[in-house]
Design a protein around this motif. Structure first.
Motif, PDB file in Angstrom:
ATOM      1  N   THR A  52     -42.690  24.633  56.881  1.00  0.00           N
ATOM      2  CA  THR A  52     -42.591  23.858  57.961  1.00  0.00           C
ATOM      3  C   THR A  52     -43.374  23.313  58.361  1.00  0.00           C
ATOM      4  OG1 THR A  52     -43.385  26.239  59.346  1.00  0.00           O
ATOM      5  CG2 THR A  52     -41.456  26.321  59.133  1.00  0.00           C
ATOM      6  N   ALA A  53     -43.881  23.059  57.665  1.00  0.00           N
ATOM      7  CA  ALA A  53     -45.389  21.885  57.424  1.00  0.00           C
ATOM      8  C   ALA A  53     -45.183  21.152  57.059  1.00  0.00           C
ATOM      9  CB  ALA A  53     -46.815  22.703  57.980  1.00  0.00           C
ATOM     10  N   GLY A  54     -44.931  20.924  56.184  1.00  0.00           N
ATOM     11  CA  GLY A  54     -44.469  19.397  55.788  1.00  0.00           C
ATOM     12  C   GLY A  54     -44.907  19.498  54.107  1.00  0.00           C
ATOM     13  N   HIS A  55     -45.276  20.656  53.664  1.00  0.00           N
ATOM     14  CA  HIS A  55     -46.110  20.227  52.401  1.00  0.00           C
ATOM     15  C   HIS A  55     -44.540  20.285  51.400  1.00  0.00           C
ATOM     16  CE1 HIS A  55     -50.017  21.916  54.054  1.00  0.00           C
ATOM     17  NE2 HIS A  55     -49.033  23.007  54.747  1.00  0.00           N
ATOM     18  N   PRO A  56     -45.679  19.831  50.328  1.00  0.00           N
ATOM     19  CA  PRO A  56     -44.638  19.352  49.434  1.00  0.00           C
ATOM     20  C   PRO A  56     -44.111  21.023  48.493  1.00  0.00           C
ATOM     21  CG  PRO A  56     -46.604  19.320  48.610  1.00  0.00           C
ATOM     22  CD  PRO A  56     -46.744  19.486  49.908  1.00  0.00           C
ATOM     23  N   PRO A  57     -42.552  21.099  47.680  1.00  0.00           N
ATOM     24  CA  PRO A  57     -42.368  21.786  47.207  1.00  0.00           C
ATOM     25  C   PRO A  57     -43.470  22.843  46.668  1.00  0.00           C
ATOM     26  CG  PRO A  57     -41.335  20.017  46.566  1.00  0.00           C
ATOM     27  CD  PRO A  57     -42.382  19.276  47.191  1.00  0.00           C
ATOM     28  N   ILE A  58     -43.219  24.221  46.707  1.00  0.00           N
ATOM     29  CA  ILE A  58     -43.605  25.687  46.197  1.00  0.00           C
ATOM     30  C   ILE A  58     -43.005  26.444  45.285  1.00  0.00           C
ATOM     31  CG2 ILE A  58     -44.332  28.084  46.578  1.00  0.00           C
ATOM     32  CD1 ILE A  58     -43.938  27.285  49.925  1.00  0.00           C
TER      33      ILE A  58
END
Length: 132
Positions: A52-58
């Motif tokens: 939800t914080a806009g980080h890149p894919p996991i």
């Protein structure tokens, strides 16, 4: 950094003139054992903050590429669906995940863990919500 859900390491990867931040979350479990429902909930909470914080894919990986990874991927889907809809279908989520990875959830122990996780999560969720 040691967290309740594992060890979190911040890395900076550099290639030529470009670099980017990478966060590695390593969940420690004993050989051959599964995560506890508390560990699974803590990891899902952590992953939700990243998504939800806009980080890149996991990227999720485990020793054989399916047993613990499958549990975590399906648990995360169940977790997010439960937050949105307050009800889930474990069998349906497993079927959907198996479309792309037939090796996911290959034993009853893993299936039981997902049911226990969902039951525990929904019970806790309902205790602290207005959805009665």
């Amino acid at each position: 950094m040691e967290t309740g859900s594992g060890v979190e390491t911040e890395l900076t990867c550099t290639h030529g003139h470009t670099s980017h931040e990478v966060t590695l979350l390593e969940v420690k479990i004993a050989d051959g054992r599964l995560l506890s429902t508390n560990q699974l909930t803590a990891v899902c909470n952590k992953l939700e903050r990243y998504t939800t914080a806009g980080h890149p894919p996991i990227t999720i990986q485990c020793l054989n590429g399916s047993r613990l990874s499958g549990i975590l991927v399906i648990a995360m889907n169940l977790y997010l669906r439960a937050r949105m809809e307050q009800e889930v279908d474990v069998v349906l989520e497993v079927k959907l995940a198996r479309r792309s990875r037939p090796q996911f959830i290959a034993d009853s122990e893993s299936f039981d863990l997902l049911y226990e996780f969902v039951s525990s999560y929904l019970s806790d969720f309902n205790d602290y919500s207005n959805f009665r």
